[in-house]
Design a protein around this motif. Structure first.
Motif, PDB file in Angstrom:
ATOM      1  N   ALA A  79       0.855  -1.194   0.000  1.00  0.00           N
ATOM      2  CA  ALA A  79       0.000   0.000   0.000  1.00  0.00           C
ATOM      3  C   ALA A  79       0.884   1.235   0.000  1.00  0.00           C
ATOM      4  CB  ALA A  79      -0.914   0.015   1.223  1.00  0.00           C
ATOM      5  N   ASP A  80       0.417   2.266  -0.680  1.00  0.00           N
ATOM      6  CA  ASP A  80       1.031   3.590  -0.634  1.00  0.00           C
ATOM      7  C   ASP A  80       0.122   4.435   0.248  1.00  0.00           C
ATOM      8  OD1 ASP A  80       2.900   2.652  -2.444  1.00  0.00           O
ATOM      9  OD2 ASP A  80       1.933   3.588  -4.172  1.00  0.00           O
ATOM     10  N   THR A  88       6.352  12.051   5.642  1.00  0.00           N
ATOM     11  CA  THR A  88       6.583  10.655   5.253  1.00  0.00           C
ATOM     12  C   THR A  88       7.766  10.086   6.025  1.00  0.00           C
ATOM     13  OG1 THR A  88       7.860  11.415   3.337  1.00  0.00           O
ATOM     14  CG2 THR A  88       5.540  10.859   2.971  1.00  0.00           C
ATOM     15  N   LEU A  89       8.779  10.895   6.296  1.00  0.00           N
ATOM     16  CA  LEU A  89       9.923  10.406   7.064  1.00  0.00           C
ATOM     17  C   LEU A  89       9.495   9.984   8.468  1.00  0.00           C
ATOM     18  CD1 LEU A  89      12.914   9.789   7.319  1.00  0.00           C
ATOM     19  CD2 LEU A  89      13.283  12.201   7.937  1.00  0.00           C
ATOM     20  N   VAL A 117       4.380   7.057   1.460  1.00  0.00           N
ATOM     21  CA  VAL A 117       5.141   5.927   1.980  1.00  0.00           C
ATOM     22  C   VAL A 117       4.584   4.661   1.339  1.00  0.00           C
ATOM     23  CG1 VAL A 117       5.688   4.546   4.034  1.00  0.00           C
ATOM     24  CG2 VAL A 117       5.639   7.056   4.176  1.00  0.00           C
ATOM     25  N   HIS A 118       5.480   3.873   0.778  1.00  0.00           N
ATOM     26  CA  HIS A 118       5.125   2.552   0.248  1.00  0.00           C
ATOM     27  C   HIS A 118       5.540   1.546   1.315  1.00  0.00           C
ATOM     28  CE1 HIS A 118       5.082  -0.855  -2.657  1.00  0.00           C
ATOM     29  NE2 HIS A 118       6.093  -1.278  -1.902  1.00  0.00           N
ATOM     30  N   VAL A 119       4.616   0.669   1.692  1.00  0.00           N
ATOM     31  CA  VAL A 119       4.949  -0.388   2.649  1.00  0.00           C
ATOM     32  C   VAL A 119       4.381  -1.698   2.116  1.00  0.00           C
ATOM     33  CG1 VAL A 119       2.914   0.000   4.122  1.00  0.00           C
ATOM     34  CG2 VAL A 119       4.974  -1.051   5.090  1.00  0.00           C
TER      35      VAL A 119
END
Length: 150
Positions: A79-80, A88-89, A117-119
């Motif tokens: 998911a993004d 995002t950091l 963020v891509h996780v």
């Protein structure tokens, strides 16, 4: 259909492409695992809604947006996301600090100032590689750099 307490199948399959985007049972099981092991624990800690920009992508949706030909989105394993009021950091640091079972964690910067963020979770039966990256560029032409979050 709920995938976890705070995440639904519809929010993890939404697309702006106009193309069909229907996951099969295996992909739904992967989305559920993603929600239960990463997204839901993150949501509980930050106590804020998480906006899913992209979850499952059918191969045609992935092609249309110039996604990677090996994208875990097509398996329902990624998911993004972004969180209003958080960088995002900061999101990346929280996921890393919580020692969630991510496979890849990418702080993505697209031209035009769009960030997310891509996780992802590892494929079923594979040990998560816990890879943390920064990515820069445009979809279809991203450059990746390994980072370590201390």
């Amino acid at each position: 259909m709920n995938l976890s307490k705070n995440f639904t199948l519809s929010e993890l399959t939404v697309t702006q492409t106009g193309l069909p985007n229907e996951p099969d049972e295996r992909q739904i099981a992967n989305l559920k695992r993603l929600c239960e092991t990463i997204l839901e624990p993150l949501r509980e800690v930050i106590e804020r809604p998480i906006q899913i920009n992209s979850g499952y992508r059918s191969p045609s949706v992935n092609r249309k947006i110039n996604g990677s030909i090996t994208s875990q989105h097509m398996a329902g394993e990624a998911a993004d996301l972004c969180v209003s009021g958080m960088s995002t950091l900061d999101i990346v640091k929280i996921i890393a600090k919580l020692k969630l079972p991510f496979h890849q964690l990418i702080n993505e910067f697209s031209q035009g100032g769009i960030t997310w963020v891509h996780v992802s979770v590892a494929p079923q039966g594979i040990k998560p590689k816990k890879e943390i990256l920064n990515a820069f560029g445009v979809p279809g032409n991203m450059k990746y750099q390994r980072v370590s979050i201390g």
